[in-house]
Write an enzyme that holds these catalytic residues in place. Structure first.
Site, PDB file in Angstrom:
ATOM      1  CG  ASP A   1      -0.140  -0.310   2.505  1.00 10.97           C
ATOM      2  OD1 ASP A   1       1.074  -0.033   2.518  1.00 10.97           O
ATOM      3  OD2 ASP A   1      -0.739  -0.807   3.477  1.00 10.97           O
TER       4      ASP A   1
ATOM      5  CD  GLU B   1       0.368  -6.771   3.021  1.00  8.71           C
ATOM      6  OE1 GLU B   1       0.421  -5.542   2.915  1.00  8.71           O
ATOM      7  OE2 GLU B   1       1.145  -7.411   3.751  1.00  8.71           O
TER       8      GLU B   1
ATOM      9  CD  GLU C   1       0.923   4.155   4.816  1.00  5.52           C
ATOM     10  OE1 GLU C   1       0.059   4.858   5.401  1.00  5.52           O
ATOM     11  OE2 GLU C   1       2.145   4.333   4.969  1.00  5.52           O
TER      12      GLU C   1
ATOM     13  CG  HIS D   1       7.606   3.470   9.595  1.00  8.08           C
ATOM     14  ND1 HIS D   1       6.727   3.745   8.575  1.00  8.08           N
ATOM     15  CD2 HIS D   1       7.488   2.157   9.836  1.00  8.08           C
ATOM     16  CE1 HIS D   1       6.126   2.627   8.204  1.00  8.08           C
ATOM     17  NE2 HIS D   1       6.562   1.647   8.957  1.00  8.08           N
TER      18      HIS D   1
ATOM     19  NE  ARG E   1       4.852   9.407   4.471  1.00  5.66           N
ATOM     20  CZ  ARG E   1       5.492  10.342   3.793  1.00  5.66           C
ATOM     21  NH1 ARG E   1       5.036  11.564   3.759  1.00  5.66           N
ATOM     22  NH2 ARG E   1       6.600  10.059   3.132  1.00  5.66           N
TER      23      ARG E   1
ATOM     24  CG  HIS F   1      11.758   4.523   8.965  1.00  4.33           C
ATOM     25  ND1 HIS F   1      11.849   5.515   8.022  1.00  4.33           N
ATOM     26  CD2 HIS F   1      11.138   3.476   8.350  1.00  4.33           C
ATOM     27  CE1 HIS F   1      11.290   5.096   6.894  1.00  4.33           C
ATOM     28  NE2 HIS F   1      10.850   3.860   7.066  1.00  4.33           N
TER      29      HIS F   1
HETATM   30  C1  UD1 Z   1       7.113   4.444   3.251  1.00  2.00           C
HETATM   31  C2  UD1 Z   1       5.661   4.164   2.873  1.00  2.00           C
HETATM   32  C3  UD1 Z   1       4.942   3.438   4.008  1.00  2.00           C
HETATM   33  C4  UD1 Z   1       5.727   2.214   4.453  1.00  2.00           C
HETATM   34  C5  UD1 Z   1       7.149   2.615   4.786  1.00  2.00           C
HETATM   35  C6  UD1 Z   1       7.986   1.407   5.113  1.00  2.00           C
HETATM   36  C7  UD1 Z   1       4.512   5.799   1.454  1.00  2.00           C
HETATM   37  C8  UD1 Z   1       3.879   7.135   1.380  1.00  2.00           C
HETATM   38  N1  UD1 Z   1       4.980   5.440   2.656  1.00  2.00           N
HETATM   39  O1  UD1 Z   1       7.091   5.390   4.327  1.00  2.00           O
HETATM   40  O2  UD1 Z   1       3.665   3.032   3.575  1.00  2.00           O
HETATM   41  O3  UD1 Z   1       5.114   1.658   5.582  1.00  2.00           O
HETATM   42  O4  UD1 Z   1       7.742   3.255   3.648  1.00  2.00           O
HETATM   43  O5  UD1 Z   1       9.178   1.783   5.745  1.00  2.00           O
HETATM   44  O6  UD1 Z   1       4.590   5.105   0.470  1.00  2.00           O
HETATM   45  N2  UD1 Z   1      14.564   7.766   3.746  1.00  2.00           N
HETATM   46  C9  UD1 Z   1      15.936   7.649   3.677  1.00  2.00           C
HETATM   47  N3  UD1 Z   1      16.475   6.435   3.316  1.00  2.00           N
HETATM   48  C10 UD1 Z   1      15.718   5.368   3.012  1.00  2.00           C
HETATM   49  C11 UD1 Z   1      14.327   5.479   3.113  1.00  2.00           C
HETATM   50  C12 UD1 Z   1      13.755   6.690   3.474  1.00  2.00           C
HETATM   51  O7  UD1 Z   1      16.667   8.598   3.918  1.00  2.00           O
HETATM   52  O8  UD1 Z   1      16.273   4.304   2.689  1.00  2.00           O
HETATM   53  C13 UD1 Z   1      13.976   9.077   4.126  1.00  2.00           C
HETATM   54  C14 UD1 Z   1      13.999  10.081   2.948  1.00  2.00           C
HETATM   55  O9  UD1 Z   1      14.199  11.360   3.460  1.00  2.00           O
HETATM   56  C15 UD1 Z   1      12.598   9.947   2.371  1.00  2.00           C
HETATM   57  C16 UD1 Z   1      11.816   9.798   3.664  1.00  2.00           C
HETATM   58  O10 UD1 Z   1      12.608   8.913   4.479  1.00  2.00           O
HETATM   59  O11 UD1 Z   1      12.183  11.054   1.610  1.00  2.00           O
HETATM   60  C17 UD1 Z   1      10.422   9.252   3.514  1.00  2.00           C
HETATM   61  O12 UD1 Z   1      10.382   8.105   2.691  1.00  2.00           O
HETATM   62  P1  UD1 Z   1       8.985   7.668   2.022  1.00  2.00           P
HETATM   63  O13 UD1 Z   1       9.221   6.453   1.230  1.00  2.00           O
HETATM   64  O14 UD1 Z   1       8.343   8.828   1.352  1.00  2.00           O
HETATM   65  O15 UD1 Z   1       8.031   7.356   3.247  1.00  2.00           O
HETATM   66  P2  UD1 Z   1       8.232   6.482   4.511  1.00  2.00           P
HETATM   67  O16 UD1 Z   1       7.805   7.341   5.634  1.00  2.00           O
HETATM   68  O17 UD1 Z   1       9.558   5.838   4.531  1.00  2.00           O
HETATM   69  N1  UDP Z   2      12.659  -4.636   9.378  1.00  2.00           N
HETATM   70  C1  UDP Z   2      14.017  -4.829   9.083  1.00  2.00           C
HETATM   71  N2  UDP Z   2      14.958  -4.086   9.765  1.00  2.00           N
HETATM   72  C2  UDP Z   2      14.612  -3.155  10.688  1.00  2.00           C
HETATM   73  C3  UDP Z   2      13.227  -2.951  10.966  1.00  2.00           C
HETATM   74  C4  UDP Z   2      12.282  -3.696  10.284  1.00  2.00           C
HETATM   75  O1  UDP Z   2      14.367  -5.668   8.257  1.00  2.00           O
HETATM   76  O2  UDP Z   2      15.500  -2.514  11.259  1.00  2.00           O
HETATM   77  C5  UDP Z   2      11.651  -5.421   8.640  1.00  2.00           C
HETATM   78  C6  UDP Z   2      10.571  -6.099   9.452  1.00  2.00           C
HETATM   79  O3  UDP Z   2      10.950  -7.403   9.837  1.00  2.00           O
HETATM   80  C7  UDP Z   2       9.377  -6.122   8.499  1.00  2.00           C
HETATM   81  C8  UDP Z   2       9.606  -4.889   7.643  1.00  2.00           C
HETATM   82  O4  UDP Z   2      10.959  -4.505   7.823  1.00  2.00           O
HETATM   83  O5  UDP Z   2       9.398  -7.236   7.641  1.00  2.00           O
HETATM   84  C9  UDP Z   2       8.674  -3.795   8.047  1.00  2.00           C
HETATM   85  O6  UDP Z   2       9.015  -2.628   7.411  1.00  2.00           O
HETATM   86  P1  UDP Z   2       8.467  -1.218   7.855  1.00  2.00           P
HETATM   87  O7  UDP Z   2       8.170  -1.238   9.323  1.00  2.00           O
HETATM   88  O8  UDP Z   2       9.423  -0.209   7.338  1.00  2.00           O
HETATM   89  O9  UDP Z   2       7.131  -1.063   6.993  1.00  2.00           O
HETATM   90  P2  UDP Z   2       5.624  -1.532   7.197  1.00  2.00           P
HETATM   91  O10 UDP Z   2       5.595  -3.003   7.404  1.00  2.00           O
HETATM   92  O11 UDP Z   2       5.066  -0.774   8.357  1.00  2.00           O
HETATM   93  O12 UDP Z   2       4.974  -1.112   5.924  1.00  2.00           O
END
Ligand code: UD1
Ligand code: UDP
Length: 369
Positions: free
Chosen positions: A97, A119, A133, A205, A207, A238
């Protein structure tokens, strides 16, 4: 005739949950499986792909620090449109999502490429929770040809929305496939945790928690650590700046709180196995922890994964400081309460979800001649 399936992944959880599907497709004789990384996440995505020995064939390198959802969506849509036109896949698959998934479904719709949603059917019924999401998966679901639903509840959600039953398959969640593949490696936890303390593992993490709710979560963790010198809180933070900066500012100085960079998947599973209790707002963790017999307190008001809540092994505690501390303290102090949540029941799958997904696609692709 060989057919092409394009698997699109953008973030950490998508890569984890698509890895078993990609592996299963790669083992098919008459299917060419191509992997497209949007790299909505950069470091987190690369970490997972490397861990599963998956190399992306195409990489859009979409991540920019803290970009807005509108910017992310528009850039994804434009880039995906170009790649889909040159790749010409017979089928596109994406999981979950995130904005990557919603954009992939929409880009496929515009080009009339059949889209399979892994999923599928998770719903809270509240378009603002989780944000964005719930909207992402509702939109993707409207544009999906094959809905791969992880649970009966997810199947029912789709049928209630009027989706034709022939388009829905109950597969189980591929996260259990990934978990079983990884847990079998019995990897070490590569973080120096104190062997004399009970480990409380934390991830956060979402939003909808940014700002005051996330500060309250951090204050609750601090209070819990200060009250209980016999525990250690391990929190792989995160990289989202809205999370990372606050977590380090509020929790960085507490001696029995260990903040670390996101862990590779295998060490993270090792941390879950080693933990006494997990406090998290993650979707994936809510699915994995019950399979490992670990209680989870969920830092959210509602969940699209009610199955484990109904079984009593996951509990919603929201972002309220007092509730988080009280519920965690209860599990630390009351062995009976703890045991009732540490039962090792797994409502999310049997580890064969990827095989079921590939079977559906195999039948379709072969019937196309
Ligand atoms: C995203 C997804 C969320 C998911 C989560 C898993 C959207 C809107 N959100 O949230 O559904 O649960 O991923 O973790 O699709 N960043 C880094 N390095 C990385 C990843 C992220 O620096 O490897 C930072 C960047 O500044 C980036 C920000 O995190 O712009 C946000 O990343 P984004 O993918 O937009 O949203 P998440 O909050 O990570
Ligand atoms: N996870 C990981 N390393 C970490 C934290 C989480 O590999 O330091 C894994 C966790 O086991 C799960 C997935 O990342 O499978 C969850 O990701 P996240 O919480 O970013 O996203 P969400 O599931 O909420 O979309």
């Amino acid at each position: 005739m060989t057919r092409k399936v394009l698997c699109i992944v953008g973030t950490r959880p998508e890569a984890i949950k698509m890895a078993p599907v990609i592996k299963a497709l790669q083992a098919e004789r008459n299917i060419v499986c191509r992997v497209l990384a949007t790299a909505q996440h950069r470091a987190l995505l690369d970490q997972v792909l490397e861990g599963f020995a998956i190399t992306a064939d195409l990489d859009l390198d979409i991540m920019r620090p803290d970009q807005s959802l509108a910017t992310l969506t528009s850039r994804l849509l434009l880039e995906l449109d170009g790649v889909l036109q040159s790749e010409k896949p017979d089928v596109v698959l994406a999981q979950g999502d995130t904005t990557t998934v919603m954009s992939a479904a929409l880009a496929c719709f515009y080009l009339r490429i059949p889209f399979g949603h892994v999923e599928a059917g998770l719903r809270t019924g509240d378009i603002f929770n989780p944000f964005p999401e719930e909207a992402n998966r509702v939109i993707a679901g409207k544009l999906t040809r094959w809905h791969f639903a992880p649970t009966q509840r997810a199947v029912d959600n789709l049928l209630c929305e009027g989706v034709d039953a022939s388009a829905v398959t109950l597969t189980g969640n591929t996260v259990i496939d990934a978990l079983l593949m990884t847990a079998a490696q019995d990897c070490d936890l590569d973080v120096p945790v104190d062997p004399g303390k009970r480990l409380v593992l934390v991830t956060s993490h979402r939003r909808e928690n940014f700002g005051e709710p996330f500060q309250d979560i951090c204050q609750a963790l601090k209070r819990l650590a200060e009250r209980n010198p016999g525990i250690q809180i391990l929190y792989p933070v995160h990289p989202n700046p809205n999370v990372k900066d606050v977590a380090h500012r509020l929790l960085g100085q507490t001696p029995n709180i260990l903040l670390c960079a996101p862990l590779d998947y295998a060490p993270f599973i090792a941390a879950m196995k080693r933990s006494y209790l997990i406090i998290s707002d993650s979707g994936g963790v809510q699915e994995e922890a019950p399979a490992l017999g670990k209680p989870v307190l969920v830092l959210r008001e509602e969940t699209e994964r009610p199955e484990a809540v109904d079984l009593g092994v996951v509990k919603l505690v929201g972002a309220n400081r007092t509730t988080i501390v009280e519920q965690a303290q209860r599990l630390l102090d009351d062995p009976q309460a703890y045991q009732s949540m540490a039962r090792g029941v797994s409502p999310y799958g049997d580890g064969k979800a990827a095989a079921r997904i590939v079977e559906v696609l195999r039948q379709h692709l072969h019937s196309c001649g």
